[in-house]
Design an enzyme around this catalytic site. Structure first.
Site, PDB file in Angstrom:
ATOM      1  N   ARG A  63     -15.393  46.652 -39.024  1.00 30.22           N
ATOM      2  CA  ARG A  63     -14.292  46.117 -39.838  1.00 30.22           C
ATOM      3  C   ARG A  63     -14.199  44.621 -39.589  1.00 30.22           C
ATOM      4  O   ARG A  63     -13.834  44.176 -38.504  1.00 30.22           O
ATOM      5  CB  ARG A  63     -12.973  46.828 -39.516  1.00 30.22           C
ATOM      6  CG  ARG A  63     -12.944  48.271 -39.995  1.00 30.22           C
ATOM      7  CD  ARG A  63     -13.165  48.353 -41.488  1.00 30.22           C
ATOM      8  NE  ARG A  63     -12.802  49.650 -42.028  1.00 30.22           N
ATOM      9  CZ  ARG A  63     -12.858  49.942 -43.307  1.00 30.22           C
ATOM     10  NH1 ARG A  63     -13.301  49.050 -44.178  1.00 30.22           N
ATOM     11  NH2 ARG A  63     -12.511  51.131 -43.731  1.00 30.22           N
ATOM     12  N   ALA A  75     -12.021  57.528 -45.748  1.00 32.13           N
ATOM     13  CA  ALA A  75     -11.009  56.903 -46.596  1.00 32.13           C
ATOM     14  C   ALA A  75     -11.681  55.993 -47.606  1.00 32.13           C
ATOM     15  O   ALA A  75     -12.860  55.659 -47.471  1.00 32.13           O
ATOM     16  CB  ALA A  75     -10.036  56.101 -45.735  1.00 32.13           C
ATOM     17  N   GLY A 114       5.857  44.999 -45.294  1.00 35.04           N
ATOM     18  CA  GLY A 114       6.471  43.676 -45.250  1.00 35.04           C
ATOM     19  C   GLY A 114       5.897  42.692 -46.253  1.00 35.04           C
ATOM     20  O   GLY A 114       6.567  41.748 -46.649  1.00 35.04           O
ATOM     21  N   GLU A 118       0.300  48.165 -51.046  1.00 35.54           N
ATOM     22  CA  GLU A 118      -0.673  49.252 -50.922  1.00 35.54           C
ATOM     23  C   GLU A 118       0.015  50.566 -50.553  1.00 35.54           C
ATOM     24  O   GLU A 118       0.894  50.606 -49.693  1.00 35.54           O
ATOM     25  CB  GLU A 118      -1.712  48.906 -49.849  1.00 35.54           C
ATOM     26  CG  GLU A 118      -2.743  49.996 -49.661  1.00 35.54           C
ATOM     27  CD  GLU A 118      -3.762  49.679 -48.570  1.00 35.54           C
ATOM     28  OE1 GLU A 118      -4.821  50.324 -48.581  1.00 35.54           O
ATOM     29  OE2 GLU A 118      -3.510  48.800 -47.732  1.00 35.54           O
ATOM     30  N   GLU A 137     -23.779  51.023 -51.664  1.00 36.09           N
ATOM     31  CA  GLU A 137     -24.869  50.172 -51.173  1.00 36.09           C
ATOM     32  C   GLU A 137     -24.414  49.167 -50.113  1.00 36.09           C
ATOM     33  O   GLU A 137     -25.228  48.697 -49.314  1.00 36.09           O
ATOM     34  CB  GLU A 137     -25.559  49.457 -52.325  1.00 36.09           C
ATOM     35  CG  GLU A 137     -24.689  48.471 -53.071  1.00 36.09           C
ATOM     36  CD  GLU A 137     -25.402  47.813 -54.233  1.00 36.09           C
ATOM     37  OE1 GLU A 137     -25.106  46.635 -54.495  1.00 36.09           O
ATOM     38  OE2 GLU A 137     -26.233  48.467 -54.872  1.00 36.09           O
TER      39      GLU A 137
END
Length: 181
Positions: A63, A75, A114, A118, A137
């Protein structure tokens, strides 16, 4: 108290492939004026996919914002107009190669209320089919099975840091405990 803010205007700052950023001028309930920075995101889905042995499937992936590999439940982002349930099944199949015949809707999660709109749609299932993953990909990840009770320990000792995954692990563990999953 009314606990409401009225939008007076908006300045668009950025429009990207995934997010948009704006600054809104707002009026507070006491009449004072303020500004709200807002990140607009199409939302996403996340699934607690469990084996018959009460193992949960996870994915490890790098990440970029954290510059580390993060352990997460499967997810993905919703495409504009996409049905969240269909997106859940798609992401599970793409990332883990698994399918299920029945799913439980575990509700909604507001990950960053805040400043971001999403909404994550949470699901749980028992895996009934195994196949090959079908990664995008630009997607690189490793699938891992972890016993659900071990995953609860990993949430509690902060080994699992991802918020949506923490919530899914704890909800799935409670449902398994209650024999509802």
């Amino acid at each position: 108290m009314k606990l409401i803010e009225k939008q007076l205007g908006r300045t668009d700052i950025y429009k990207g492939r995934i997010i948009e950023v704006a600054v809104d001028d707002v009026e507070l309930e006491n009449g004072a004026k303020s500004k709200r920075e807002l990140v607009m995101h199409p939302g996403g889905v996340c699934v607690a996919a469990l084996t018959g042995q009460d193992e949960m499937l996870f994915v490890r992936q790098f990440r970029y914002p954290y510059q580390e590999v993060v352990l997460e439940a499967p997810a993905g982002k919703l495409e504009r107009g996409e049905d969240p349930f269909e997106a859940c099944k798609r992401e599970q199949r793409e990332e883990t190669g698994t399918t299920a015949e029945q799913y439980l809707n575990l509700g909604l999660l507001y990950p960053t209320p805040g400043y971001c709109d999403e909404i994550l749609h949470l699901y749980a299932c028992r895996i009934t089919g195994y196949g090959e993953s079908q990664l995008d990909e630009d997607e690189f990840l490793e699938v891992e099975r972890i016993p659900l009770q071990k995953a609860v320990e990993m949430v509690m000792d902060n080994t699992i840091k991802d918020a949506k995954t923490q919530v899914l692990v704890l909800k799935a563990a409670r449902l398994v405990e209650q024999k509802k999953l």
